[in-house]
Motif scaffolding. Structure first.
Motif, PDB file in Angstrom:
ATOM      1  N   UNK A  49       2.709  43.577 123.342  1.00 16.78           N
ATOM      2  CA  UNK A  49       2.052  42.445 123.986  1.00 16.78           C
ATOM      3  C   UNK A  49       2.811  41.145 123.845  1.00 16.78           C
ATOM      4  N   UNK A  50       3.950  41.182 123.168  1.00 17.92           N
ATOM      5  CA  UNK A  50       4.767  39.992 122.942  1.00 17.92           C
ATOM      6  C   UNK A  50       6.175  40.219 123.489  1.00 17.92           C
ATOM      7  N   UNK A  51       6.772  39.155 123.985  1.00 17.29           N
ATOM      8  CA  UNK A  51       8.165  39.231 124.421  1.00 17.29           C
ATOM      9  C   UNK A  51       8.414  40.343 125.421  1.00 17.29           C
ATOM     10  N   UNK A  52       9.359  41.231 125.086  1.00 17.38           N
ATOM     11  CA  UNK A  52       9.733  42.321 125.981  1.00 17.38           C
ATOM     12  C   UNK A  52       9.113  43.662 125.579  1.00 17.38           C
ATOM     13  N   UNK A  53       8.158  43.633 124.638  1.00 15.75           N
ATOM     14  CA  UNK A  53       7.452  44.862 124.246  1.00 15.75           C
ATOM     15  C   UNK A  53       6.105  44.900 124.962  1.00 15.75           C
ATOM     16  N   UNK A  54       6.065  45.632 126.044  1.00 12.01           N
ATOM     17  CA  UNK A  54       4.850  45.719 126.863  1.00 12.01           C
ATOM     18  C   UNK A  54       4.009  46.899 126.389  1.00 12.01           C
ATOM     19  N   UNK A  55       2.734  46.647 126.118  1.00  9.96           N
ATOM     20  CA  UNK A  55       1.857  47.726 125.672  1.00  9.96           C
ATOM     21  C   UNK A  55       0.407  47.272 125.648  1.00  9.96           C
ATOM     22  N   UNK A  56      -0.520  48.215 125.678  1.00  7.10           N
ATOM     23  CA  UNK A  56      -1.942  47.889 125.632  1.00  7.10           C
ATOM     24  C   UNK A  56      -2.284  47.229 124.299  1.00  7.10           C
ATOM     25  N   UNK A  57      -3.290  46.378 124.321  1.00  6.15           N
ATOM     26  CA  UNK A  57      -3.626  45.624 123.117  1.00  6.15           C
ATOM     27  C   UNK A  57      -4.905  46.123 122.445  1.00  6.15           C
ATOM     28  N   UNK A  58      -5.431  47.270 122.891  1.00  3.47           N
ATOM     29  CA  UNK A  58      -6.582  47.833 122.194  1.00  3.47           C
ATOM     30  C   UNK A  58      -6.104  48.519 120.912  1.00  3.47           C
ATOM     31  N   UNK A  59      -7.017  48.646 119.910  1.00  2.00           N
ATOM     32  CA  UNK A  59      -6.649  49.217 118.601  1.00  2.00           C
ATOM     33  C   UNK A  59      -5.334  48.597 118.117  1.00  2.00           C
ATOM     34  N   UNK A  60      -5.302  47.285 118.127  1.00  2.00           N
ATOM     35  CA  UNK A  60      -4.034  46.570 118.038  1.00  2.00           C
ATOM     36  C   UNK A  60      -3.209  46.920 116.809  1.00  2.00           C
ATOM     37  N   UNK A  61      -3.760  46.768 115.637  1.00  2.00           N
ATOM     38  CA  UNK A  61      -2.934  46.946 114.438  1.00  2.00           C
ATOM     39  C   UNK A  61      -2.568  48.407 114.190  1.00  2.00           C
ATOM     40  N   UNK A  62      -3.466  49.309 114.535  1.00  2.00           N
ATOM     41  CA  UNK A  62      -3.138  50.736 114.412  1.00  2.00           C
ATOM     42  C   UNK A  62      -1.930  51.062 115.270  1.00  2.00           C
ATOM     43  N   UNK A  63      -1.927  50.551 116.489  1.00  2.00           N
ATOM     44  CA  UNK A  63      -0.803  50.794 117.399  1.00  2.00           C
ATOM     45  C   UNK A  63       0.456  50.058 116.952  1.00  2.00           C
ATOM     46  N   UNK A  64       0.298  48.859 116.392  1.00  2.38           N
ATOM     47  CA  UNK A  64       1.470  48.110 115.919  1.00  2.38           C
ATOM     48  C   UNK A  64       2.187  48.860 114.802  1.00  2.38           C
ATOM     49  N   UNK A  65       1.420  49.438 113.891  1.00  3.56           N
ATOM     50  CA  UNK A  65       2.015  50.200 112.790  1.00  3.56           C
ATOM     51  C   UNK A  65       2.761  51.417 113.325  1.00  3.56           C
ATOM     52  N   UNK A  66       2.145  52.115 114.275  1.00  2.00           N
ATOM     53  CA  UNK A  66       2.793  53.273 114.893  1.00  2.00           C
ATOM     54  C   UNK A  66       4.049  52.857 115.638  1.00  2.00           C
ATOM     55  N   UNK A  67       3.962  51.743 116.373  1.00  5.14           N
ATOM     56  CA  UNK A  67       5.124  51.223 117.112  1.00  5.14           C
ATOM     57  C   UNK A  67       6.285  50.934 116.169  1.00  5.14           C
ATOM     58  N   UNK A  68       5.986  50.300 115.061  1.00  7.89           N
ATOM     59  CA  UNK A  68       7.035  49.923 114.122  1.00  7.89           C
ATOM     60  C   UNK A  68       7.689  51.162 113.522  1.00  7.89           C
TER      61      UNK A  68
END
Length: 246
Positions: A49-68
């Motif tokens: 959801x920031x910069x050039x990383x496009x993605x849904x913002x639901x379940x935000x932190x769970x997805x952020x951890x997986x993304x990282x």
């Protein structure tokens, strides 16, 4: 999801995670220069959801951890130091809890272990801040430019949802045994209290209160922040070397 990242330097991987509304490129500029010239590979991702990383913002932190985790695997980073501020601080903390075997050390700023008594008031103030921001043409133009295809307005507004902040997870640190540093600015009394609470919840957590700094310590006092984080990383590297030698 693999996050867009900015990488500079060569050496021990150091992940620096930006605050809400910013990007890997617009944040930690001073720290990037400081650590990339001191034998660190500085990796600054754009959270979804920031910069050039496009993605849904639901379940935000769970997805952020997986993304990282996906991103580090893609970059073939097996173990790293990780530091984050505000939104990035929450992500860093939750990542370290989820993947402790991948984290050499953890540093975070601007994170609460429990919900402050005036949380509803703080959210109202934040919502008012966003309304002023949305009416600032210069700021809107800048944010449109750095966030590209992302709907940054909806993202910022989602931070004020009642169930957005994961207090149940940020406050559960009793089993955290990774070298950890909580850095806060003295101007933020609630965050100073939060740091003391973290120390009480886990005596192994180091805390540092930085003078003349507010919520974003790395911006208000970039040199001090870099020196404190650098000392923390150096001390833990030396401690590990001594332990290994034994």
């Amino acid at each position: 999801m693999i996050l867009h990242t900015n990488i500079c330097g060569d050496g021990d991987p150091l992940i620096l995670i930006h605050s809400g509304g910013m990007t890997g490129l617009t944040e930690f500029q001073e720290q990037n220069e400081y650590f990339s010239t001191r034998n660190f590979k500085v990796i600054r991702p754009d959270l979804r959801g920031h910069g050039k990383s496009v993605g849904k913002i639901d379940n935000y932190f769970t997805n952020c951890v997986t993304d990282l985790n996906d991103t580090l695997e893609f970059l073939k980073v097996e173990k790293c130091h990780i530091a984050g501020v505000s939104l990035g601080g929450i992500t860093a903390l939750l990542f370290a809890k989820s993947f402790p075997n991948k984290v050499k050390s953890l540093s975070f700023s601007g994170v609460f272990p429990v919900e402050p008594n005036n949380w509803a008031e703080l959210l109202r103030e934040e919502a008012e801040h966003y309304e002023h921001l949305f009416n600032n043409k210069e700021a809107v133009s800048f944010l449109n430019e750095i966030h590209g295809k992302n709907d940054w307005k909806t993202l910022l507004q989602s931070f004020n949802d009642d169930d957005f902040y994961p207090f149940d997870k940020t406050g559960d640190v009793s089993s955290l045994n990774i070298p950890t540093l909580c850095i806060v600015g003295e101007k933020q009394k609630l965050e100073v209290s939060a740091a003391i609470t973290y120390k009480r919840l886990n005596s192994n957590i180091n805390i540092s209160v930085v003078p003349f700094a507010g919520h974003l310590v790395h911006r208000d006092q970039p040199d001090l922040y870099s020196q404190i984080l650098g000392t923390f990383l150096s001390n833990n590297t030396m401690a590990k070397a001594v332990h290994t030698a034994k």
